[in-house]
Design an enzyme around this catalytic site. Structure first.
Site, PDB file in Angstrom:
ATOM      1  N   THR A  95       0.861  -1.190   0.000  1.00 46.69           N
ATOM      2  CA  THR A  95       0.000   0.000   0.000  1.00 46.69           C
ATOM      3  C   THR A  95       0.893   1.235   0.000  1.00 46.69           C
ATOM      4  O   THR A  95       1.592   1.509   0.985  1.00 46.69           O
ATOM      5  CB  THR A  95      -0.911   0.034   1.239  1.00 46.69           C
ATOM      6  OG1 THR A  95      -1.668  -1.172   1.296  1.00 46.69           O
ATOM      7  CG2 THR A  95      -1.856   1.231   1.172  1.00 46.69           C
ATOM      8  N   LYS A 170      -7.178   1.864  -2.874  1.00 44.46           N
ATOM      9  CA  LYS A 170      -6.769   1.264  -1.599  1.00 44.46           C
ATOM     10  C   LYS A 170      -6.768   2.330  -0.483  1.00 44.46           C
ATOM     11  O   LYS A 170      -7.207   2.057   0.642  1.00 44.46           O
ATOM     12  CB  LYS A 170      -5.378   0.641  -1.764  1.00 44.46           C
ATOM     13  CG  LYS A 170      -4.767   0.100  -0.494  1.00 44.46           C
ATOM     14  CD  LYS A 170      -5.563  -1.040   0.101  1.00 44.46           C
ATOM     15  CE  LYS A 170      -4.980  -1.463   1.440  1.00 44.46           C
ATOM     16  NZ  LYS A 170      -5.895  -2.312   2.210  1.00 44.46           N
ATOM     17  N   LYS A 238       0.011   5.262   8.438  1.00 44.37           N
ATOM     18  CA  LYS A 238       0.615   5.621   7.134  1.00 44.37           C
ATOM     19  C   LYS A 238      -0.470   5.793   6.070  1.00 44.37           C
ATOM     20  O   LYS A 238      -0.461   6.742   5.294  1.00 44.37           O
ATOM     21  CB  LYS A 238       1.613   4.516   6.762  1.00 44.37           C
ATOM     22  CG  LYS A 238       2.216   4.555   5.373  1.00 44.37           C
ATOM     23  CD  LYS A 238       1.670   3.508   4.420  1.00 44.37           C
ATOM     24  CE  LYS A 238       1.691   2.076   4.860  1.00 44.37           C
ATOM     25  NZ  LYS A 238       1.117   1.120   3.905  1.00 44.37           N
TER      26      LYS A 238
HETATM   27  N1  LIG Z   1      -1.288  -6.498   7.498  1.00 45.60           N
HETATM   28  C1  LIG Z   1      -2.392  -6.232   6.808  1.00 45.60           C
HETATM   29  O1  LIG Z   1      -3.519  -6.544   7.245  1.00 45.60           O
HETATM   30  C2  LIG Z   1      -2.334  -5.556   5.480  1.00 45.60           C
HETATM   31  C3  LIG Z   1      -1.231  -4.852   5.053  1.00 45.60           C
HETATM   32  N2  LIG Z   1      -1.250  -4.236   3.824  1.00 45.60           N
HETATM   33  C4  LIG Z   1      -0.096  -3.500   3.343  1.00 45.60           C
HETATM   34  O2  LIG Z   1       0.852  -4.482   2.914  1.00 45.60           O
HETATM   35  C5  LIG Z   1       2.175  -4.026   3.168  1.00 45.60           C
HETATM   36  C6  LIG Z   1       2.890  -5.025   4.065  1.00 45.60           C
HETATM   37  O3  LIG Z   1       2.145  -5.126   5.266  1.00 45.60           O
HETATM   38  P1  LIG Z   1       2.539  -6.163   6.429  1.00 45.60           P
HETATM   39  O4  LIG Z   1       2.981  -7.429   5.837  1.00 45.60           O
HETATM   40  O5  LIG Z   1       1.412  -6.140   7.375  1.00 45.60           O
HETATM   41  O6  LIG Z   1       3.786  -5.405   7.065  1.00 45.60           O
HETATM   42  P2  LIG Z   1       4.979  -5.944   7.963  1.00 45.60           P
HETATM   43  O7  LIG Z   1       5.392  -4.768   8.777  1.00 45.60           O
HETATM   44  O8  LIG Z   1       4.618  -7.205   8.636  1.00 45.60           O
HETATM   45  O9  LIG Z   1       6.127  -6.289   6.883  1.00 45.60           O
HETATM   46  C7  LIG Z   1       6.786  -5.264   6.203  1.00 45.60           C
HETATM   47  C8  LIG Z   1       7.766  -5.858   5.208  1.00 45.60           C
HETATM   48  O10 LIG Z   1       8.478  -4.768   4.574  1.00 45.60           O
HETATM   49  C9  LIG Z   1       9.886  -5.000   4.749  1.00 45.60           C
HETATM   50  N3  LIG Z   1      10.606  -3.729   4.804  1.00 45.60           N
HETATM   51  C10 LIG Z   1      10.348  -2.674   5.594  1.00 45.60           C
HETATM   52  N4  LIG Z   1      11.195  -1.668   5.339  1.00 45.60           N
HETATM   53  C11 LIG Z   1      12.029  -2.105   4.368  1.00 45.60           C
HETATM   54  C12 LIG Z   1      13.118  -1.523   3.655  1.00 45.60           C
HETATM   55  N5  LIG Z   1      13.521  -0.273   3.909  1.00 45.60           N
HETATM   56  N6  LIG Z   1      13.730  -2.260   2.723  1.00 45.60           N
HETATM   57  C13 LIG Z   1      13.315  -3.524   2.454  1.00 45.60           C
HETATM   58  N7  LIG Z   1      12.287  -4.143   3.080  1.00 45.60           N
HETATM   59  C14 LIG Z   1      11.648  -3.430   4.022  1.00 45.60           C
HETATM   60  C15 LIG Z   1      10.005  -5.801   6.021  1.00 45.60           C
HETATM   61  O11 LIG Z   1      11.252  -6.434   6.090  1.00 45.60           O
HETATM   62  P3  LIG Z   1      11.890  -6.878   7.518  1.00 45.60           P
HETATM   63  O12 LIG Z   1      11.271  -8.224   7.818  1.00 45.60           O
HETATM   64  O13 LIG Z   1      13.341  -6.948   7.267  1.00 45.60           O
HETATM   65  O14 LIG Z   1      11.520  -5.825   8.515  1.00 45.60           O
HETATM   66  C16 LIG Z   1       8.838  -6.760   5.836  1.00 45.60           C
HETATM   67  O15 LIG Z   1       9.151  -7.773   4.926  1.00 45.60           O
HETATM   68  C17 LIG Z   1       2.031  -2.624   3.756  1.00 45.60           C
HETATM   69  O16 LIG Z   1       2.117  -1.692   2.724  1.00 45.60           O
HETATM   70  C18 LIG Z   1       0.628  -2.646   4.353  1.00 45.60           C
HETATM   71  O17 LIG Z   1       0.075  -1.351   4.450  1.00 45.60           O
HETATM   72  C19 LIG Z   1      -2.326  -4.359   2.971  1.00 45.60           C
HETATM   73  C20 LIG Z   1      -3.418  -5.061   3.333  1.00 45.60           C
HETATM   74  C21 LIG Z   1      -3.529  -5.691   4.628  1.00 45.60           C
HETATM   75  O1  LIG Z   2      -4.555  -2.562   4.569  1.00 46.67           O
HETATM   76  C1  LIG Z   2      -5.056  -3.321   5.396  1.00 46.67           C
HETATM   77  C2  LIG Z   2      -6.432  -3.751   5.278  1.00 46.67           C
HETATM   78  C3  LIG Z   2      -6.885  -4.643   6.384  1.00 46.67           C
HETATM   79  C4  LIG Z   2      -8.243  -5.185   6.077  1.00 46.67           C
HETATM   80  O2  LIG Z   2      -8.771  -4.997   4.968  1.00 46.67           O
HETATM   81  O3  LIG Z   2      -8.790  -5.851   6.986  1.00 46.67           O
END
Ligand SMILES: NC(=O)C1=CN([C@@H]2O[C@H](COP(=O)(O)OP(=O)(O)OC[C@H]3O[C@@H](n4cnc5c(N)ncnc54)[C@H](OP(=O)(O)O)[C@@H]3O)[C@@H](O)[C@H]2O)C=CC1
Ligand SMILES: O=CCCC(=O)O
Length: 291
Positions: A95, A170, A238
């Site tokens: 996102t 989104k 964010k």
């Molecule tokens: N969780 C949810 O319910 C949802 C999340 N999203 C979106 O999906 C995305 C991921 O979410 P989520 O999995 O929950 O987040 P997490 O915080 O669990 O994971 C973030 C990921 O990004 C990596 N990362 C962060 N900073 C850097 C960097 N500078 N360089 C390289 N890799 C980096 C992390 O690596 P490392 O392990 O090394 O920290 C990790 O793999 C976000 O944009 C979020 O808004 C969308 C829908 C639902």
């Molecule tokens: O970006 C996160 C969305 C979480 C949700 O749809 O429940």
């Protein structure tokens, strides 16, 4: 089908595992490389850098925390762009804001590659069970080529046109969700402080016009102070910030979203950023203690 997968956080781990369990060959990379181990134990290959994954795979998916991470993985040393060339596709499912998506699109297409943004609606459990809603925009041929993967990851895919439209959709959805979570938290608090049983409120809400999976799913855990992260609060804040910027650009007044953003910022300042976004409920409990 073989795909690369960059970013194994809450979402990326579940999504790549799902692809793996459904017969895809997956090559994974994560900044913290040890997080690849579980996927490797289930048959994934590992790339030591994003460039190595791109070199190996025709299509690579990214699921990264925020705009800075999404740009860094593409543009920095050993990044995606170093190995990109014609015939390869890059799908960013993180996102981010439309500007970030457009910058990545320019970088990828300048190397002759194809780019698709495909952020998702749905959280940890839908990612595990292949029930996400995919909000794609960009290269239509890549969208069609990626459909076997999207069919595993999601219950419905939308193609929304030019790059930026997926990000906008989104952000609008998550702006509404963040505001709803704040109204819900205030309602639970008001019910409790005015002498009602908040559990009764959950039952009443679930039978009426504003019943929804979020209230039903998160409510009971919130009443037990359980904020085990599915969607980390720092990411919801964010998304509110990026949605407010989109509102600025389009001269849309968003006082409800602005107030909700302040509540999420307050929660972050309380050290709750890595908790589930429902932990914004805690900001109202602080008021109780200080009165
Ligand atoms: N969780 C949810 O319910 C949802 C999340 N999203 C979106 O999906 C995305 C991921 O979410 P989520 O999995 O929950 O987040 P997490 O915080 O669990 O994971 C973030 C990921 O990004 C990596 N990362 C962060 N900073 C850097 C960097 N500078 N360089 C390289 N890799 C980096 C992390 O690596 P490392 O392990 O090394 O920290 C990790 O793999 C976000 O944009 C979020 O808004 C969308 C829908 C639902
Ligand atoms: O970006 C996160 C969305 C979480 C949700 O749809 O429940």
């Amino acid at each position: 089908m073989e795909v690369g997968f960059l970013g194994l956080g809450i979402m990326g781990k579940a999504m790549s595992m799902n692809l793996l369990m459904n017969g895809f060959k997956v090559t994974v990379w994560n900044r913290t490389l040890s997080k690849c181990n579980e996927l490797v134990a289930h048959g994934a290959s590992i790339g030591k850098t994003p460039a190595e994954v791109i070199n190996k795979c025709k299509i690579t998916i990214a699921m990264l925390s925020d705009p800075a991470a999404a740009l860094s993985v593409v543009l920095d040393k050993d990044g995606v762009l170093e190995q990109f060339c014609g015939g390869k596709g890059y799908i960013d499912m993180s996102t981010v804001d439309p500007e970030t998506s457009c910058r990545i699109n320019e970088a990828i297409t300048s190397k002759g590659g194809q780019f698709l943004e495909a952020p998702v609606s749905g959280s940890k459990q839908p990612a595990e069970t292949g029930q996400l809603v995919i909000l794609a925009a960009g290269d239509k041929a890549l969208y069609e080529a990626a459909m076997p993967a999207f069919d595993i990851l999601g219950k419905k895919s939308f193609f929304l046109g030019q790059v930026g439209n997926g990000a906008k959709m989104k952000l609008v959805v998550n702006m509404i969700m963040g505001s709803m979570m704040n109204a819900f938290s205030e309602g639970l608090t008001l019910a409790d402080r005015s002498g009602l049983n908040p559990r009764d409120l959950l039952d009443v809400l679930d039978l009426g016009a504003i019943a929804n999976p979020m209230f039903k799913g998160k409510g009971p855990a919130m009443l037990q102070n359980n904020y085990s992260p599915a969607f980390p609060l720092k990411h919801q804040q964010k998304d509110m910030r990026l949605a407010l910027a989109l509102g600025d650009e389009n001269s849309v007044p968003m006082p409800v979203a602005a107030a909700s953003n302040e509540a999420f910022k307050k929660a972050r300042s309380m050290g709750l950023g890595d908790m589930d976004f429902s932990a914004v409920f805690e900001t109202l409990k602080v008021l109780k203690h200080s009165s």
